[in-house]
Write an enzyme that holds these catalytic residues in place. Structure first.
Site, PDB file in Angstrom:
ATOM      1  N   ILE A  88      -5.691   2.229   0.402  1.00 21.93           N
ATOM      2  CA  ILE A  88      -6.594   1.266  -0.243  1.00 21.93           C
ATOM      3  C   ILE A  88      -7.933   1.218   0.483  1.00 21.93           C
ATOM      4  O   ILE A  88      -8.985   1.047  -0.122  1.00 21.93           O
ATOM      5  CB  ILE A  88      -5.954  -0.148  -0.274  1.00 21.93           C
ATOM      6  CG1 ILE A  88      -4.611  -0.123  -1.030  1.00 21.93           C
ATOM      7  CG2 ILE A  88      -6.910  -1.165  -0.901  1.00 21.93           C
ATOM      8  CD1 ILE A  88      -4.690   0.263  -2.482  1.00 21.93           C
ATOM      9  N   CYS A 141      -7.597   0.300  13.147  1.00 25.35           N
ATOM     10  CA  CYS A 141      -8.879   0.662  12.532  1.00 25.35           C
ATOM     11  C   CYS A 141      -9.639   1.585  13.471  1.00 25.35           C
ATOM     12  O   CYS A 141      -9.563   1.433  14.687  1.00 25.35           O
ATOM     13  CB  CYS A 141      -9.731  -0.579  12.288  1.00 25.35           C
ATOM     14  SG  CYS A 141      -8.938  -1.799  11.269  1.00 25.35           S
ATOM     15  N   THR A 155       1.792   0.496   8.925  1.00 26.66           N
ATOM     16  CA  THR A 155       2.309   1.681   8.228  1.00 26.66           C
ATOM     17  C   THR A 155       2.252   2.941   9.095  1.00 26.66           C
ATOM     18  O   THR A 155       1.416   3.063   9.985  1.00 26.66           O
ATOM     19  CB  THR A 155       1.509   1.944   6.942  1.00 26.66           C
ATOM     20  OG1 THR A 155       0.118   2.031   7.278  1.00 26.66           O
ATOM     21  CG2 THR A 155       1.715   0.834   5.927  1.00 26.66           C
ATOM     22  N   GLY A 159       7.782   0.711   3.125  1.00 24.59           N
ATOM     23  CA  GLY A 159       9.001   0.667   2.324  1.00 24.59           C
ATOM     24  C   GLY A 159      10.233   1.022   3.140  1.00 24.59           C
ATOM     25  O   GLY A 159      10.158   1.244   4.351  1.00 24.59           O
ATOM     26  N   THR A 214       6.029  -4.284   0.843  1.00 24.12           N
ATOM     27  CA  THR A 214       6.266  -3.383  -0.289  1.00 24.12           C
ATOM     28  C   THR A 214       7.213  -3.996  -1.319  1.00 24.12           C
ATOM     29  O   THR A 214       7.044  -3.788  -2.525  1.00 24.12           O
ATOM     30  CB  THR A 214       6.820  -2.042   0.231  1.00 24.12           C
ATOM     31  OG1 THR A 214       5.862  -1.478   1.142  1.00 24.12           O
ATOM     32  CG2 THR A 214       7.072  -1.059  -0.894  1.00 24.12           C
TER      33      THR A 214
END
Length: 305
Positions: free
Chosen positions: A73, A132, A195, A219, A268
């Site tokens: 994203i 980041c 993630t 997930g 998720t």
């Protein structure tokens, strides 16, 4: 037997149950009000907020994978000022703690966003995303460099009195080194894991599926990694931990608590079932009732070896 006591506290943030929503999977909270009772969960965590609005990455930026999904994203968000003016007023009327996730691409940016949140009514705490790139240091990710992570944590701590959760990246050689670095710099709690970096390939087109090429894997596929990291960090630092990674039901959540987590984040699962966070809290309570366990906090770190 009375109803089990589901309450927990993380860094002084009192929650009715251990279920929090994971940043970036629950919008700014109001978007999910039609799907679940916002006052049935432990806490809400905002999308990652930056100093200025961000458009995010080009599409396609989400792809399903076996056992999970990849997202790129790109931390799209309205920016901290618009959040305070447009999103926070609604959240102030919800009787559930709101934790603001923030990020920056420079050390100064982290500090400035934190300063804007200091003293704001309706914000129970902050979660610092250190996954980041540091644009001033050749793009090295803050969360993979113990020294850079410490600088971020110290500056945020200096700029706000709000309880600070630091979200750890799994894309490191030793997550315990990063956890200790953040703890030493003043983190009040740690959330893990963010993630795992992955990619998907379109065989026919011979091209990456994601426009960004790589993305973050989340997930059920990452749950065993997340459990292992929570367990390792729990043995090494004395801070409250929030477990994240592939939590799809109440049993998953309770496994993270046995590994050492005080609370969990559901991410998720909310894409598949927008009421997942509420359902998972209910399933956790039912498990405790079925097994005559009086308090969910009695399970924290109760793994038997």
């Amino acid at each position: 037997m009375q109803r089990p006591d589901m309450s927990v506290a993380v860094a002084g943030i009192k929650m009715r149950n251990p279920v929090m929503t994971a940043s970036g999977t629950f919008g700014y909270g109001a978007e999910f009000a039609d799907y679940l009772d916002l006052e049935s969960i432990g806490a809400m965590i905002s999308k990652g907020l930056s100093l200025k609005p961000k458009a995010g990455n080009p599409t396609p930026r989400i792809v399903e994978t076996p056992g999970g999904m990849l997202n790129a994203i790109g931390l799209q968000n309205v920016g901290i000022d618009a959040f305070i003016e447009q999103k926070l007023p609604y959240l102030k009327n919800v009787n559930t703690p709101v934790i603001v996730n923030l990020y920056g691409n420079t050390l100064e940016e982290y500090g400035e966003v934190a300063a804007r949140l200091d003293g704001l009514a309706g914000v129970a705490g902050i979660e610092v995303n250190i996954s980041c790139p540091n644009v001033k240091q050749g793009g090295i990710v803050f969360g993979t460099d113990p020294g850079a992570a410490q600088e971020v944590v110290r500056l945020v701590k200096k700029n706000t009195s709000k309880p600070m959760i630091v979200k750890l990246s799994p894309n490191v050689t030793d997550v315990v080194v990063m956890a200790k670095a953040c703890a030493d710099a003043g983190a009040d709690a740690l959330s893990l894991i963010n993630t795992l970096t992955g990619m998907a390939i379109d065989l026919e087109r011979r091209r990456p599926v994601l426009a960004n090429v790589t993305g973050g894997l989340s997930g059920p596929a990452i749950k065993p990694v997340a459990l292992r990291m929570v367990w390792q960090v729990g043995k090494a630092v004395k801070l409250p931990l929030i477990g994240i990674g592939g939590i799809m039901n109440g049993r998953d959540a309770l496994e993270f608590m046995l590994a050492g987590a005080t609370a969990v984040q559901v991410g998720t699962a909310s894409f598949l079932d927008p009421s997942a966070a509420q359902r998972i809290a209910r399933e956790m309570e039912q498990y405790l009732a079925d097994h005559n366990i009086e308090s969910v906090s009695s399970l924290i770190g109760a793994l038997e070896l």
